[in-house]
Design a protein around this motif. Structure first.
Motif, PDB file in Angstrom:
ATOM      1  N   SER A 196       5.728   6.089 -12.814  1.00  0.00           N
ATOM      2  CA  SER A 196       5.983   4.880 -12.023  1.00  0.00           C
ATOM      3  C   SER A 196       4.973   4.931 -10.886  1.00  0.00           C
ATOM      4  CB  SER A 196       7.412   4.859 -11.477  1.00  0.00           C
ATOM      5  OG  SER A 196       7.495   5.589 -10.269  1.00  0.00           O
ATOM      6  N   GLN A 198       5.402   5.176  -7.893  1.00  0.00           N
ATOM      7  CA  GLN A 198       6.176   5.568  -6.716  1.00  0.00           C
ATOM      8  C   GLN A 198       5.324   6.000  -5.512  1.00  0.00           C
ATOM      9  OE1 GLN A 198       9.407   5.108  -6.324  1.00  0.00           O
ATOM     10  NE2 GLN A 198       9.242   5.832  -4.235  1.00  0.00           N
ATOM     11  N   LYS A 201       3.058   3.179  -4.128  1.00  0.00           N
ATOM     12  CA  LYS A 201       3.673   2.090  -3.373  1.00  0.00           C
ATOM     13  C   LYS A 201       4.079   2.570  -1.986  1.00  0.00           C
ATOM     14  CE  LYS A 201       8.337   2.106  -5.537  1.00  0.00           C
ATOM     15  NZ  LYS A 201       9.393   1.215  -6.046  1.00  0.00           N
ATOM     16  N   ARG A 220       6.359   7.501 -19.902  1.00  0.00           N
ATOM     17  CA  ARG A 220       7.130   8.749 -19.813  1.00  0.00           C
ATOM     18  C   ARG A 220       7.189   9.390 -21.183  1.00  0.00           C
ATOM     19  NH1 ARG A 220      11.786   6.713 -15.446  1.00  0.00           N
ATOM     20  NH2 ARG A 220      10.187   5.944 -14.014  1.00  0.00           N
ATOM     21  N   GLN A 234       8.110  -2.136 -15.486  1.00  0.00           N
ATOM     22  CA  GLN A 234       9.002  -2.263 -14.328  1.00  0.00           C
ATOM     23  C   GLN A 234       8.562  -3.421 -13.434  1.00  0.00           C
ATOM     24  OE1 GLN A 234       8.872   1.395 -12.045  1.00  0.00           O
ATOM     25  NE2 GLN A 234      10.488   2.341 -13.273  1.00  0.00           N
ATOM     26  N   HIS A 444      17.543  11.144  -8.076  1.00  0.00           N
ATOM     27  CA  HIS A 444      16.726   9.937  -8.217  1.00  0.00           C
ATOM     28  C   HIS A 444      15.261  10.354  -8.325  1.00  0.00           C
ATOM     29  CE1 HIS A 444      15.996   5.746  -8.200  1.00  0.00           C
ATOM     30  NE2 HIS A 444      15.396   5.733  -7.036  1.00  0.00           N
ATOM     31  N   HIS A 445      14.634  10.668  -7.238  1.00  0.00           N
ATOM     32  CA  HIS A 445      13.330  11.337  -7.222  1.00  0.00           C
ATOM     33  C   HIS A 445      13.134  11.989  -5.871  1.00  0.00           C
ATOM     34  CE1 HIS A 445      11.957   7.902  -5.015  1.00  0.00           C
ATOM     35  NE2 HIS A 445      12.044   7.097  -6.044  1.00  0.00           N
ATOM     36  N   ARG A 489      13.385   5.636   1.505  1.00  0.00           N
ATOM     37  CA  ARG A 489      12.563   6.833   1.290  1.00  0.00           C
ATOM     38  C   ARG A 489      12.542   7.741   2.508  1.00  0.00           C
ATOM     39  NH1 ARG A 489      12.643   4.679  -3.731  1.00  0.00           N
ATOM     40  NH2 ARG A 489      11.384   2.793  -3.850  1.00  0.00           N
ATOM     41  N   ILE A 531      12.714  -0.522  -4.707  1.00  0.00           N
ATOM     42  CA  ILE A 531      13.506  -0.570  -5.936  1.00  0.00           C
ATOM     43  C   ILE A 531      12.564  -0.852  -7.097  1.00  0.00           C
ATOM     44  CG2 ILE A 531      13.952  -3.064  -5.793  1.00  0.00           C
ATOM     45  CD1 ILE A 531      16.849  -2.468  -6.695  1.00  0.00           C
TER      46      ILE A 531
HETATM   47  N1  ASP Z   1      10.068   4.711  -8.872  1.00  0.00           N
HETATM   48  C1  ASP Z   1      11.485   4.677  -9.123  1.00  0.00           C
HETATM   49  C2  ASP Z   1      11.738   4.762 -10.628  1.00  0.00           C
HETATM   50  O1  ASP Z   1      10.845   4.581 -11.414  1.00  0.00           O
HETATM   51  C3  ASP Z   1      12.154   3.466  -8.585  1.00  0.00           C
HETATM   52  C4  ASP Z   1      12.188   3.421  -7.087  1.00  0.00           C
HETATM   53  O2  ASP Z   1      12.722   4.333  -6.463  1.00  0.00           O
HETATM   54  O3  ASP Z   1      11.720   2.414  -6.525  1.00  0.00           O
HETATM   55  O4  ASP Z   1      12.868   4.965 -11.039  1.00  0.00           O
END
Ligand code: ASP
Length: 589
Positions: A196, A198, A201, A220, A234, A444-445, A489, A531
């Protein structure tokens, strides 16, 4: 002009007009002598072409040679049909053919190009471009376009900038496995394809862009579960100077905008918000389907201690009430019991209570009718209802009850695909302990911030306390599917360093993988959050379908293969050498 009109356009008002159409031959019907009908199809619809006594011989001869899926151009006059077909918009007219030009022949397609085709899945995948000619797929792809356009309209109107981020990036596996790309110019080094955007951004927020979005491909390399694609899309978004509430407002707005513009559905009310904990307790899932009730109820207290050892030994006993199912036969209950015992669900057994004219259960030996009646009263099981009970370790049992709940919902017709019930699930745990690797993973991450009130625990050395830290993270859920997820974040370098420490990275490892982000945090990172919506799934749900494949023009199969072009495929040795990759024996098919 190649064509004056499309095949979906002409109406009775156009009677008498000279027109030229082009398209594919759906079918030719020869009605005897000179009377023929051709259904001519393009993206916009079907128009009937006819020939009759007055048609020139040339045209009649050409009609004889036409086959299914030939590409033709037809000139003629719009006329009123004798027998009208009011089911299609062009059904009142036909084109009296004056000239037919064959633009291209077509081999007989391997399956029929009809809404209900005779082609199996593999065959259709191999000839995807033919499958895409069929209405269900054409409509799915058209809906996807509409969703993308409306997303852009809404986000543009809110001041979001659409900014592209790179596809060849640094490999930072955390979560899924990266797809990697060897670099010819940098022997032995690899790019990764983004899981992503992430980190990018977040860097755009540091750069001051304030509101970013992108409808973007992500990659992935996961073992494929049903209905997952190795590359997917996404709607990726990020905002600066926001709290969770700002994100809820903005993206609930986006969801409502899409419902309104694409499906004509108005949502006046705010989407419900529930905590992860409540979702797990009441729905046995972090992505609850709230189109129907049938909540899970904890009956541990009520049922324990009556001499029924299975219950007495269980740490948790939970029940759901299936309305109106007291009439279930022995056979149906046996079948349901076998169903919950399947390894995918893994329940030990199923206990039932039928509340009919009298009360009957599979544990009659241990509980009196009065006890069972009072339990039924407590959990809202009325006359005619069936109570289904599972027990065992709490987390596992809740999961099994959640799956059973969905199954009963489906059996009772409570999961109508034209009904939409979105909600937010929030307050997820920040961390998940993995027994196998004996370490925490970010649920989540690793860029998700802990909730401010849990900061103290976040710095604790006690794993039990760390496990209790809640994340400032949220998912948006629709009809039992997670359609999006995000978080506020971490924007403080120290907090981010602590997060990596908890995840078991040494300082050097964190620096090697994420140094670029942590460095950026030194130079004035604003508070930010965002998101990402799973765009393929969102489209499928809006299209009332279960699977995402139809909503992707060229998807991969279950094995991650493109069966049309036959990818992945071997590359030649010279190319391998150039990339410093040792050749390996061909994979067994
Ligand atoms: N990057 C995250 C994901 O792919 C989404 C996010 O936290 O904005 O799940």
């Amino acid at each position: 002009m190649f064509r004056t009109n499309t095949c979906g356009e002409l109406r009775l008002e156009d009677k008498g007009k000279k027109v030229t159409l082009a398209g594919w031959v759906q079918r030719v019907r020869n009605m005897g002598s000179t009377l023929n009908f051709i259904d001519l199809r393009d993206r916009y619809g079907i128009t009937q072409i006819s020939t009759g006594d007055t048609t020139v011989k040339d045209v009649l001869d050409t009609v004889q040679t036409l086959g299914r899926e030939f590409v033709i151009q037809v000139e003629g006059e719009v006329a009123e049909r004798e027998s009208k077909n009011l089911k299609i918009p062009t059904g009142e007219i036909e084109i009296r053919a004056e000239k037919i030009t064959i633009l291209n022949n077509a081999a007989t397609p391997p399956f029929t190009i009809e809404d209900q085709t005779d082609g199996g899945e593999d065959l259709r995948a191999k000839f995807r471009y033919l499958d895409l000619r069929r209405n269900p797929l054409k409509n799915a792809i058209t809906l996807r376009h509409e969703m993308a356009i409306q997303t852009r309209k809404y986000l543009d109107s809110k001041g979001f900038l659409e900014i592209e981020t790179p596809f060849l990036i640094k490999s930072t596996p955390e979560g899924a496995r990266d797809f990697v790309v060897p670099s010819r110019m940098n022997p032995g080094e690899f790019y990764a394809l983004p899981q992503s955007p992430q980190t990018f951004k977040q860097l755009l927020m540091v750069a001051g862009f304030d509101r970013y979005f992108q409808i973007v491909r992500c990659f992935r390399d996961e073992d494929l579960r049903a209905d997952r694609q190795p590359e997917f899309t996404q709607i990726d978004c990020e905002m600066s100077f926001v709290e969770r509430e700002d994100i809820f407002q903005m993206f609930e707005g986006l969801t409502k905008h899409l419902f309104k513009e694409v499906l004509g559905l108005e949502f006046a009310e705010q989407f419900p918000r529930i905590s992860y904990e409540y979702a797990m307790e009441k729905y046995g899932s972090d992505k609850p389907d709230i189109r129907f009730e049938m909540l899970i109820q904890d009956v541990t207290q009520e049922l324990k201690g009556n001499g029924f050892s299975v219950f007495d030994n269980a740490s948790y006993i939970g029940a759901i009430v299936a309305k109106g199912c007291a009439g279930y036969s022995r056979k149906q209950l046996d079948e349901l019991t076998a169903w919950v015992k399947r390894p995918q669900i893994g329940a030990q057994g199923l206990v039932y209570i039928k509340r009919d004219s009298e009360i009957k259960s599979s544990v009659d030996k241990f509980y009196s009718p009065e006890q069972l009646t009072s339990l039924c009263e407590k959990i809202g099981a009325g006359q005619g209802d069936l109570v289904l009970i599972l027990c065992g370790e709490k987390k596992k049992t809740l999961g099994a009850l959640g799956t059973l709940r969905l199954e009963m919902g489906s059996r009772l017709g409570l999961r109508d695909n034209s009904v939409y019930k979105p909600l937010w699930v929030c307050d997820f745990p920040l961390l998940e302990w993995d027994e196998e690797t004996q370490r925490f993973y970010a649920m989540h991450h690793p860029f998700t911030s802990p909730k401010p009130e849990d900061l103290e625990k976040f710095y604790s050395d006690n794993p039990a306390e760390l496990g209790q830290v809640k994340a400032n993270a949220y998912d948006i859920v629709l009809n039992g599917n997670e359609i999006g997820g995000g978080s506020i974040r971490i924007h403080d370098r120290k907090v981010q360093e602590r997060m990596f420490e908890i995840l078991g990275f040494t300082h050097e490892q964190a620096e090697y993988r994420f140094g670029f982000l942590m460095n950026a945090f030194k130079y004035g990172a604003p508070p930010h959050g965002g998101i990402a919506f799973g765009f393929d799934r969102l489209c499928a749900l809006f299209g009332g379908e279960e699977t995402i494949r139809d909503f992707i023009a060229f998807p991969k199969n279950n094995m991650g293969r493109d069966v049309m072009a036959d990818a992945p495929s071997r590359i030649d040795d010279a190319q391998m050498d150039e990339l410093y990759i040792k050749s390996c024996p061909p994979a067994k098919q």
